[in-house]
Design a protein around this motif. Structure first.
Motif, PDB file in Angstrom:
ATOM      1  N   THR A   2     -56.851  -5.526 -29.316  1.00 30.76           N
ATOM      2  CA  THR A   2     -56.305  -6.635 -30.080  1.00 30.76           C
ATOM      3  C   THR A   2     -56.485  -7.920 -29.299  1.00 30.76           C
ATOM      4  O   THR A   2     -56.749  -7.903 -28.104  1.00 30.76           O
ATOM      5  CB  THR A   2     -54.809  -6.414 -30.377  1.00 30.76           C
ATOM      6  OG1 THR A   2     -54.100  -6.303 -29.131  1.00 30.76           O
ATOM      7  CG2 THR A   2     -54.581  -5.153 -31.194  1.00 30.76           C
ATOM      8  N   LYS A   3     -56.304  -9.058 -30.002  1.00 27.00           N
ATOM      9  CA  LYS A   3     -56.471 -10.345 -29.347  1.00 27.00           C
ATOM     10  C   LYS A   3     -55.371 -11.286 -29.788  1.00 27.00           C
ATOM     11  O   LYS A   3     -55.180 -11.516 -30.981  1.00 27.00           O
ATOM     12  CB  LYS A   3     -57.846 -10.942 -29.679  1.00 27.00           C
ATOM     13  CG  LYS A   3     -58.118 -12.251 -28.927  1.00 27.00           C
ATOM     14  CD  LYS A   3     -59.544 -12.699 -29.116  1.00 27.00           C
ATOM     15  CE  LYS A   3     -59.824 -13.958 -28.302  1.00 27.00           C
ATOM     16  NZ  LYS A   3     -61.221 -14.398 -28.411  1.00 27.00           N
ATOM     17  N   ASP A   4     -54.669 -11.853 -28.809  1.00 21.59           N
ATOM     18  CA  ASP A   4     -53.600 -12.800 -29.068  1.00 21.59           C
ATOM     19  C   ASP A   4     -54.200 -14.205 -29.143  1.00 21.59           C
ATOM     20  O   ASP A   4     -54.662 -14.753 -28.144  1.00 21.59           O
ATOM     21  CB  ASP A   4     -52.559 -12.714 -27.950  1.00 21.59           C
ATOM     22  CG  ASP A   4     -51.295 -13.488 -28.277  1.00 21.59           C
ATOM     23  OD1 ASP A   4     -51.342 -14.342 -29.188  1.00 21.59           O
ATOM     24  OD2 ASP A   4     -50.259 -13.246 -27.633  1.00 21.59           O
ATOM     25  N   LEU A   5     -54.197 -14.796 -30.356  1.00 22.31           N
ATOM     26  CA  LEU A   5     -54.795 -16.117 -30.571  1.00 22.31           C
ATOM     27  C   LEU A   5     -53.793 -17.250 -30.340  1.00 22.31           C
ATOM     28  O   LEU A   5     -54.095 -18.408 -30.635  1.00 22.31           O
ATOM     29  CB  LEU A   5     -55.355 -16.213 -31.994  1.00 22.31           C
ATOM     30  CG  LEU A   5     -56.441 -15.188 -32.354  1.00 22.31           C
ATOM     31  CD1 LEU A   5     -56.837 -15.314 -33.816  1.00 22.31           C
ATOM     32  CD2 LEU A   5     -57.652 -15.340 -31.460  1.00 22.31           C
ATOM     33  N   THR A   6     -52.623 -16.912 -29.795  1.00 23.74           N
ATOM     34  CA  THR A   6     -51.609 -17.933 -29.533  1.00 23.74           C
ATOM     35  C   THR A   6     -51.694 -18.462 -28.099  1.00 23.74           C
ATOM     36  O   THR A   6     -50.870 -19.276 -27.689  1.00 23.74           O
ATOM     37  CB  THR A   6     -50.188 -17.379 -29.767  1.00 23.74           C
ATOM     38  OG1 THR A   6     -49.936 -16.310 -28.842  1.00 23.74           O
ATOM     39  CG2 THR A   6     -50.036 -16.845 -31.184  1.00 23.74           C
ATOM     40  N   LYS A   7     -52.708 -18.003 -27.358  1.00 28.04           N
ATOM     41  CA  LYS A   7     -52.849 -18.416 -25.951  1.00 28.04           C
ATOM     42  C   LYS A   7     -54.284 -18.846 -25.664  1.00 28.04           C
ATOM     43  O   LYS A   7     -55.217 -18.449 -26.358  1.00 28.04           O
ATOM     44  CB  LYS A   7     -52.460 -17.261 -25.021  1.00 28.04           C
ATOM     45  CG  LYS A   7     -51.006 -16.817 -25.164  1.00 28.04           C
ATOM     46  CD  LYS A   7     -50.730 -15.575 -24.350  1.00 28.04           C
ATOM     47  CE  LYS A   7     -49.287 -15.110 -24.556  1.00 28.04           C
ATOM     48  NZ  LYS A   7     -49.016 -13.837 -23.856  1.00 28.04           N
ATOM     49  N   GLY A   8     -54.462 -19.659 -24.599  1.00 25.36           N
ATOM     50  CA  GLY A   8     -55.790 -20.076 -24.161  1.00 25.36           C
ATOM     51  C   GLY A   8     -56.315 -21.281 -24.926  1.00 25.36           C
ATOM     52  O   GLY A   8     -55.659 -21.834 -25.803  1.00 25.36           O
ATOM     53  N   GLY A  81     -48.053 -11.985 -34.371  1.00 27.64           N
ATOM     54  CA  GLY A  81     -47.782 -13.176 -33.564  1.00 27.64           C
ATOM     55  C   GLY A  81     -46.327 -13.257 -33.125  1.00 27.64           C
ATOM     56  O   GLY A  81     -46.021 -13.719 -32.027  1.00 27.64           O
ATOM     57  N   ALA A  82     -45.432 -12.775 -34.002  1.00 27.57           N
ATOM     58  CA  ALA A  82     -43.993 -12.787 -33.688  1.00 27.57           C
ATOM     59  C   ALA A  82     -43.572 -11.580 -32.866  1.00 27.57           C
ATOM     60  O   ALA A  82     -42.390 -11.448 -32.505  1.00 27.57           O
ATOM     61  CB  ALA A  82     -43.187 -12.844 -34.978  1.00 27.57           C
ATOM     62  N   ALA A 298     -52.185 -18.184 -38.773  1.00 26.42           N
ATOM     63  CA  ALA A 298     -51.071 -17.269 -39.070  1.00 26.42           C
ATOM     64  C   ALA A 298     -50.396 -16.770 -37.794  1.00 26.42           C
ATOM     65  O   ALA A 298     -49.167 -16.724 -37.717  1.00 26.42           O
ATOM     66  CB  ALA A 298     -51.578 -16.091 -39.902  1.00 26.42           C
ATOM     67  N   GLN A 299     -51.207 -16.377 -36.796  1.00 31.61           N
ATOM     68  CA  GLN A 299     -50.609 -15.910 -35.535  1.00 31.61           C
ATOM     69  C   GLN A 299     -49.807 -17.022 -34.870  1.00 31.61           C
ATOM     70  O   GLN A 299     -48.694 -16.790 -34.365  1.00 31.61           O
ATOM     71  CB  GLN A 299     -51.695 -15.399 -34.583  1.00 31.61           C
ATOM     72  CG  GLN A 299     -52.236 -14.022 -34.929  1.00 31.61           C
ATOM     73  CD  GLN A 299     -52.996 -13.389 -33.761  1.00 31.61           C
ATOM     74  OE1 GLN A 299     -52.879 -13.807 -32.609  1.00 31.61           O
ATOM     75  NE2 GLN A 299     -53.782 -12.363 -34.069  1.00 31.61           N
ATOM     76  N   ASN A 300     -50.348 -18.236 -34.863  1.00 30.90           N
ATOM     77  CA  ASN A 300     -49.640 -19.350 -34.219  1.00 30.90           C
ATOM     78  C   ASN A 300     -48.420 -19.796 -35.015  1.00 30.90           C
ATOM     79  O   ASN A 300     -47.438 -20.258 -34.442  1.00 30.90           O
ATOM     80  CB  ASN A 300     -50.612 -20.520 -33.997  1.00 30.90           C
ATOM     81  CG  ASN A 300     -51.507 -20.302 -32.792  1.00 30.90           C
ATOM     82  OD1 ASN A 300     -51.094 -20.486 -31.647  1.00 30.90           O
ATOM     83  ND2 ASN A 300     -52.742 -19.882 -33.035  1.00 30.90           N
ATOM     84  N   GLU A 305     -46.115 -22.076 -32.806  1.00 38.45           N
ATOM     85  CA  GLU A 305     -46.963 -22.995 -32.037  1.00 38.45           C
ATOM     86  C   GLU A 305     -47.575 -24.071 -32.945  1.00 38.45           C
ATOM     87  O   GLU A 305     -48.786 -24.086 -33.214  1.00 38.45           O
ATOM     88  CB  GLU A 305     -48.065 -22.203 -31.327  1.00 38.45           C
ATOM     89  CG  GLU A 305     -47.579 -21.257 -30.252  1.00 38.45           C
ATOM     90  CD  GLU A 305     -47.204 -21.995 -28.964  1.00 38.45           C
ATOM     91  OE1 GLU A 305     -47.477 -23.194 -28.860  1.00 38.45           O
ATOM     92  OE2 GLU A 305     -46.625 -21.348 -28.066  1.00 38.45           O
ATOM     93  N   ALA A 306     -46.757 -25.011 -33.414  1.00 35.28           N
ATOM     94  CA  ALA A 306     -47.229 -26.042 -34.352  1.00 35.28           C
ATOM     95  C   ALA A 306     -48.263 -26.972 -33.719  1.00 35.28           C
ATOM     96  O   ALA A 306     -49.255 -27.351 -34.362  1.00 35.28           O
ATOM     97  CB  ALA A 306     -46.045 -26.857 -34.868  1.00 35.28           C
TER      98      ALA A 306
END
Length: 442
Positions: A2-8, A81-82, A298-300, A305-306
């Motif tokens: 999986t990949k967390d798109l809320t970072k980097g 994301g949550a 959606a993940q953010n 993460e606005a």
């Protein structure tokens, strides 16, 4: 995986996630492009017109299923994301049952009403039997379309866009090989192309599902997980149905255009069939970019993460603009050569009509690129109703202008209606995004 798109880095996150989607959809497009090339070269222009006309109907029906899966994946992405694993599991099971039942209903209706659909589409009598033969076989494979799209959307919602690519490449190769064998060796004609497509779809769908059950802990259900949660069902249904409405409106508009094109005769039908394949293949990367952008948003959103969403919007505008300028130039310069991929160079009239379409529409690819980004953005933040509005504006104008002006100005009016619809929808879409950005700044 999986990949967390809320970072980097925002741009790198979106691009790295989008690239496998884009490559995957290239191979997805090869299903129909392989059919068209082999049918056009080995059977003839009439067969190409039959496949092209069938393609529009098939895309309309499968877009309903795809829209349901895409809508459900927004819920999956927000839960991921949550970091709410319990809700994620429940939504995955609930969505599968819900969308699976709708797929069965669509499949039965499509098979039962095939003749009515073809009459509505103004299918010429000379092509009627060929189109019906091809389309009935494809309809029997709709369940494979559901299985593949559901599990691909699930994988993408948790940041895995690579595995769907692997299975698609395998299936595309199988499809091309079977096309050649069924048409040139066994002389199955247009039916051979249809059989090749559903076999390839079945392989990709079942393979993706098996991978998910083996590798994803999110769908390793216990008995207590195998129940329909009414609250989650309402949430999934809301996202899924709205996204499906958007997708089906989009493709219903294209269906109406196909019906109008059919009234101009077999040569125009063949030109349109080939040109639309080139068209959709050319701007397909920005469509996939919009889908990747939706998962990012959606993940953010789920992570709150606005500011990261705002930065992603700015990066996406730049990427889409650069890509579309390059691809538009290529299509305009090589329009006639691209047409000969699908049709013999001796078919001068067909190539001329197709080239005219490409030279008008391809200049404005940046408009459809922005529109796909808007679709992804509003779907990702949960405002699918705005995506529906943009779709109605874009397709409504396209259909209205075409039916109003084509009887007077001919086929050219249909070609020009396309960028006009994109432009007006973009103006509306960007006004809503500016409002969102202002709220973030406050």
């Amino acid at each position: 995986m999986t990949k967390d798109l809320t970072k980097g880095n925002e741009t790198k996150a979106i691009i790295s996630f989008a690239i496998p989607l884009i490559i995957g959809n290239i191979f997805q497009q090869l299903y129909n492009i392989a059919d068209s090339i082999i049918v056009g070269k080995y059977i003839g222009a009439s067969a190409l017109a039959s496949v092209g006309s069938s393609f529009t109907i098939i895309v309309f029906l499968t877009s309903i299923i795809l829209g349901l899966c895409m809508g459900a994946s927004v819920v999956f992405s927000q839960c991921f994301g949550a970091k709410d694993n319990a809700k994620l599991k429940s939504s995955i099971f609930t969505a599968f049952i819900f969308i699976g039942l709708i797929t069965i209903i669509i499949n039965l209706c499509a098979i039962f009403f095939t003749d009515n659909i073809l009459i509505f589409m103004n299918t010429p009598q000379s092509l009627f039997n060929d189109v019906k033969q091809y389309i009935i076989i494809i309809f029997y494979g709709i369940s494979f379309t559901f299985i593949y799209n559901y599990f691909c959307c699930l994988l993408r919602s948790v940041g895995n866009s690579f595995i769907p690519l692997v299975f698609l490449i395998i299936a595309a190769i199988i499809n091309i090989v079977l096309d050649i064998v069924f048409i040139t060796v066994f002389n199955l004609g247009i039916a051979g192309a249809a059989y090749a497509t559903i076999i390839a779809q079945g392989i990709s769908g079942i393979s993706t599902a098996i991978y998910c059950f083996i590798k994803l802990p999110e769908i390793r259900f216990k008995k207590c997980d195998l129940k329909i949660d009414i609250k989650i069902l309402k949430l999934v249904a809301n996202y899924s149905l709205l996204t499906s409405i958007q997708q089906s409106i989009m493709n219903f508009g294209i269906l109406l255009i196909q019906g109008l094109v059919n009234s101009f005769g077999v040569s125009i039908m063949a030109a349109f069939a080939a040109a639309v394949k080139i068209d959709s293949f050319a701007y397909m990367p920005v469509q996939d970019f919009g889908n990747a952008f939706s998962t990012y948003i959606a993940q953010n959103k789920g992570a709150g993460e606005a500011l990261r969403i705002k930065k992603g919007v700015k990066s996406s505008f730049k990427i889409i603009t650069l890509f579309c300028i390059i691809i538009s130039a290529i299509v305009v310069i090589f329009s006639k050569q691209l047409m000969t991929i699908f049709i013999s160079p001796s078919e001068v009239e067909i190539i001329a009509y197709g080239s005219q379409y490409l030279c008008i529409v391809s200049v404005f690819y940046f408009l459809i690129g922005y529109l796909f980004m808007f679709y992804g953005f509003y779907r990702g933040i949960g405002s699918t109703n705005i995506s529906i509005l943009l779709t109605i504006i874009s397709l409504g104008l396209r259909v209205g202008i075409s039916y109003w002006l084509a009887p007077t100005f001919g086929i050219t009016a249909i070609w020009w209606s396309i960028p006009i619809g994109w432009l007006i929808a973009d103006i509306v879409g960007i006004s809503f995004i500016k409002k969102f950005v202002r709220n973030i700044n406050k």
